[in-house]
Design a protein around this motif. Sequence first.
Motif, PDB file in Angstrom:
ATOM      1  N   SER A  21      22.943  12.361 -60.092  1.00  0.00           N
ATOM      2  CA  SER A  21      23.302  13.834 -59.597  1.00  0.00           C
ATOM      3  C   SER A  21      22.375  13.376 -58.203  1.00  0.00           C
ATOM      4  O   SER A  21      21.960  14.214 -57.601  1.00  0.00           O
ATOM      5  N   GLN A  23      20.490  11.235 -57.097  1.00  0.00           N
ATOM      6  CA  GLN A  23      20.595  10.796 -56.223  1.00  0.00           C
ATOM      7  C   GLN A  23      21.652  11.018 -54.765  1.00  0.00           C
ATOM      8  O   GLN A  23      21.209  11.425 -53.712  1.00  0.00           O
ATOM      9  N   LEU A  24      21.891  11.735 -55.574  1.00  0.00           N
ATOM     10  CA  LEU A  24      23.696  12.869 -54.357  1.00  0.00           C
ATOM     11  C   LEU A  24      22.108  13.794 -54.363  1.00  0.00           C
ATOM     12  O   LEU A  24      22.416  14.162 -52.829  1.00  0.00           O
ATOM     13  N   ASP A  25      21.890  14.754 -54.797  1.00  0.00           N
ATOM     14  CA  ASP A  25      21.306  15.871 -54.123  1.00  0.00           C
ATOM     15  C   ASP A  25      20.022  15.149 -52.827  1.00  0.00           C
ATOM     16  O   ASP A  25      19.494  15.931 -52.564  1.00  0.00           O
ATOM     17  N   PHE A  27      20.019  12.000 -51.366  1.00  0.00           N
ATOM     18  CA  PHE A  27      20.713  12.041 -50.160  1.00  0.00           C
ATOM     19  C   PHE A  27      21.930  12.847 -49.313  1.00  0.00           C
ATOM     20  O   PHE A  27      21.791  13.041 -48.293  1.00  0.00           O
ATOM     21  N   ALA A  28      21.735  14.155 -50.288  1.00  0.00           N
ATOM     22  CA  ALA A  28      22.096  16.002 -49.530  1.00  0.00           C
ATOM     23  C   ALA A  28      21.148  16.757 -49.114  1.00  0.00           C
ATOM     24  O   ALA A  28      20.825  18.001 -48.508  1.00  0.00           O
ATOM     25  N   GLY A  29      19.800  15.857 -49.111  1.00  0.00           N
ATOM     26  CA  GLY A  29      18.658  16.547 -48.817  1.00  0.00           C
ATOM     27  C   GLY A  29      18.088  17.715 -49.834  1.00  0.00           C
ATOM     28  O   GLY A  29      16.529  18.024 -49.700  1.00  0.00           O
ATOM     29  N   ARG A  30      18.346  17.715 -50.381  1.00  0.00           N
ATOM     30  CA  ARG A  30      17.716  18.380 -51.771  1.00  0.00           C
ATOM     31  C   ARG A  30      16.794  17.782 -52.378  1.00  0.00           C
ATOM     32  O   ARG A  30      16.757  17.106 -52.594  1.00  0.00           O
TER      33      ARG A  30
END
Length: 125
Positions: A21, A23-25, A27-30
């Motif tokens: 989670s 990593q996904l955040d 790469f999403a810029g969060r």
Amino acid sequence: MSINKVVIWLVVLGYLFVNVSMQLDFFAGRNIFDKYQQANDAVQALSIAQHAYYAKTAFLLILLILLASNVRFGLGFGVAFLAYALTMLAFFGIGAVTLVYLGAAIALLASYLISRSASAKHTAG
């Protein structure tokens, strides 16, 4: 499979989920550290990231030292995760994430003790 192995796998899967989670955040810029504490500025955000890094590094070092000292994995993982949970609690205070970490650490240690007790009774009987 012992209760300790089940709890270990639940904690590992939970830890994996949290890291995927993050990593996904990322790469999403969060901000990947918002779950620990909300930052008011860039300096505070860096401090939050440093604290999380220090806690994770301490967890890994403690785990490696215990395993290198031939401490059983179930006990070593529980002790190291408890140190991680307490460090996160010290840095970030009581919150949903820190309470989950603390609960997981207690479950790891309790399940280790239960498994060892059951194993000792089985061996003695």
